[in-house]
Design a protein around this motif. Structure first.
Motif, PDB file in Angstrom:
ATOM      1  N   ARG A   3       0.817  -1.200   0.000  1.00 39.47           N
ATOM      2  CA  ARG A   3       0.000   0.000   0.000  1.00 39.47           C
ATOM      3  C   ARG A   3       0.859   1.262   0.000  1.00 39.47           C
ATOM      4  N   ARG A  19      -1.732   1.407  -9.402  1.00 36.68           N
ATOM      5  CA  ARG A  19      -1.504   1.691  -7.971  1.00 36.68           C
ATOM      6  C   ARG A  19      -0.035   1.990  -7.733  1.00 36.68           C
ATOM      7  N   ASP A 113      -7.991   4.241  -1.491  1.00 36.25           N
ATOM      8  CA  ASP A 113      -7.083   4.447  -2.621  1.00 36.25           C
ATOM      9  C   ASP A 113      -7.658   5.466  -3.589  1.00 36.25           C
ATOM     10  N   HIS A 166      -2.272   6.687  -6.669  1.00 35.36           N
ATOM     11  CA  HIS A 166      -1.631   5.866  -7.685  1.00 35.36           C
ATOM     12  C   HIS A 166      -1.833   6.485  -9.062  1.00 35.36           C
ATOM     13  N   GLN A 200      -6.732  -1.339 -12.599  1.00 35.53           N
ATOM     14  CA  GLN A 200      -6.223  -0.827 -11.324  1.00 35.53           C
ATOM     15  C   GLN A 200      -7.307  -0.813 -10.269  1.00 35.53           C
ATOM     16  N   TRP A 204      -7.473  -3.094  -6.671  1.00 36.20           N
ATOM     17  CA  TRP A 204      -7.501  -2.584  -5.301  1.00 36.20           C
ATOM     18  C   TRP A 204      -8.827  -2.869  -4.611  1.00 36.20           C
ATOM     19  N   ASN A 208      -8.976  -4.971  -1.125  1.00 35.43           N
ATOM     20  CA  ASN A 208      -9.767  -4.541   0.029  1.00 35.43           C
ATOM     21  C   ASN A 208     -10.709  -5.648   0.493  1.00 35.43           C
ATOM     22  N   VAL A 217     -12.511   2.693  -3.251  1.00 33.89           N
ATOM     23  CA  VAL A 217     -11.509   3.021  -4.254  1.00 33.89           C
ATOM     24  C   VAL A 217     -12.062   4.163  -5.099  1.00 33.89           C
TER      25      VAL A 217
END
Length: 326
Positions: A3, A19, A113, A166, A200, A204, A208, A217
């Protein structure tokens, strides 16, 4: 995946973003496309905001109140799209600046994110990257010179809120496909951008879910790519919204951010579902929020009454759809 990904130099910005951490040194973002032309200003009247009822329209005293309404849908992936700031918009706060200052703080403690519209360089395939940059130069020349720094600031502010920022990292093969496409290179770039955003965000989201992280996200892209119901010729090939809705079991929400002074009568705007219900000639003191479809929102900021657009050279009019929304 960590992360706290490795910091990489930013070499290229286009119409969307992966990311990897966002740091300084970016060039101008914005969708690739034809040359952007100036659009004459339209005089605006001063009456109070007109009634707002069509397409689920509501008026709010502040952008934060309107954004809170969007967040009530509790998305797992939130696709934020903007029409990029152009040089002719000098003197207006850009969508990304408004998002950073007004709306991003509301995501603290909610979002895990932020996938940004920044293309990252890895030090590989430098020649291909430079060639793609040269192809994109006519588009970047039309965009606001402040935009790169504003996107970098967004990433830094997100990190301060413990939201991991990211950018996108295309492969050498990706660059080669764009360059081989010739006259279709713009289409290839748009499709590549949408695919990288989709991959992407899905990655993510899955991390999660697997780690039991109750985080959202967030994607920050051009207003073309986040569409749930694409209204442009490129369709789902250039938009990730519909696929992300499937990937999240319907927990994807899109919101477009609109600066009202950007709107004009060209097709880039007049083809929007909400266009005929928003009077751009008025000064709007409130924030307008349209909800054309379930999970789809359009947030129009209040007007900037004292802004006067710069004079445009004679014979310049119109604006391509790829230049600002894409």
């Amino acid at each position: 995946m960590s992360r706290w990904p490795l910091l990489l130099p930013l070499l290229l910005l286009t119409a969307s973003c992966g990311r990897h951490a966002v740091v300084g040194g970016a060039t101008t973002p914005g969708g690739p496309g034809a040359r952007v032309e100036g659009v004459p200003a339209v005089p605006r009247t001063e009456p109070a905001d007109p009634p707002c009822t069509e397409l689920g329209c509501r008026l709010f005293d502040t952008p934060q109140q309107a954004f809170a309404e969007v967040l009530r849908s509790n998305p797992k992936i939130l696709g934020v799209g903007e029409w990029h700031s152009l040089k002719r918009h000098k003197g207006l706060a850009s969508p990304v600046a408004r998002f950073t200052e007004l709306l991003l703080p509301m995501l603290g403690g909610k979002a895990s994110d932020l996938v940004l519209e920044l293309w990252l360089g890895t030090g590989k395939c430098v020649q291909q990257q430079q060639e793609v940059e040269r192809e994109q130069a006519p588009v970047r020349e039309q965009q606001s010179e402040a935009t790169p720094n504003e996107f970098v600031l967004l990433g830094k502010r997100a990190r301060a809120l413990r939201i991991f920022p990211h950018g996108l990292e295309p492969s050498c093969e990706d660059f080669e496909r764009v360059l081989r496409a010739g006259d279709d290179s713009i289409q290839q770039m748009l499709e590549l951008t949408a695919r990288m955003f989709r991959d992407q965000a899905t990655s993510w989201f899955n991390i999660n879910m697997n780690q039991g992280v109750d985080g959202m996200v967030v994607i920050y892209s051009g207003a073309m790519h986040n569409d749930l119901h694409p209204d442009h010729a490129c369709g789902d090939a250039c938009a990730f919204g519909r696929q992300l809705s499937i990937n999240t079991g319907g927990r994807y929400v899109e919101v477009d951010l609109v600066v009202p002074e950007y709107i004009h009568d060209g097709p880039v705007w007049s083809q929007r579902s909400w266009y005929r219900y928003f009077d751009r000639t008025r000064v709007h003191r409130k924030t307008t929020l349209f909800n054309p479809w379930p999970g789809s929102y359009v947030l129009i900021f209040p007007s900037t009454p004292d802004w006067k657009p710069p004079k445009e050279p004679a014979g310049r009019s119109g604006e391509s759809s790829s230049s600002s929304a894409r």
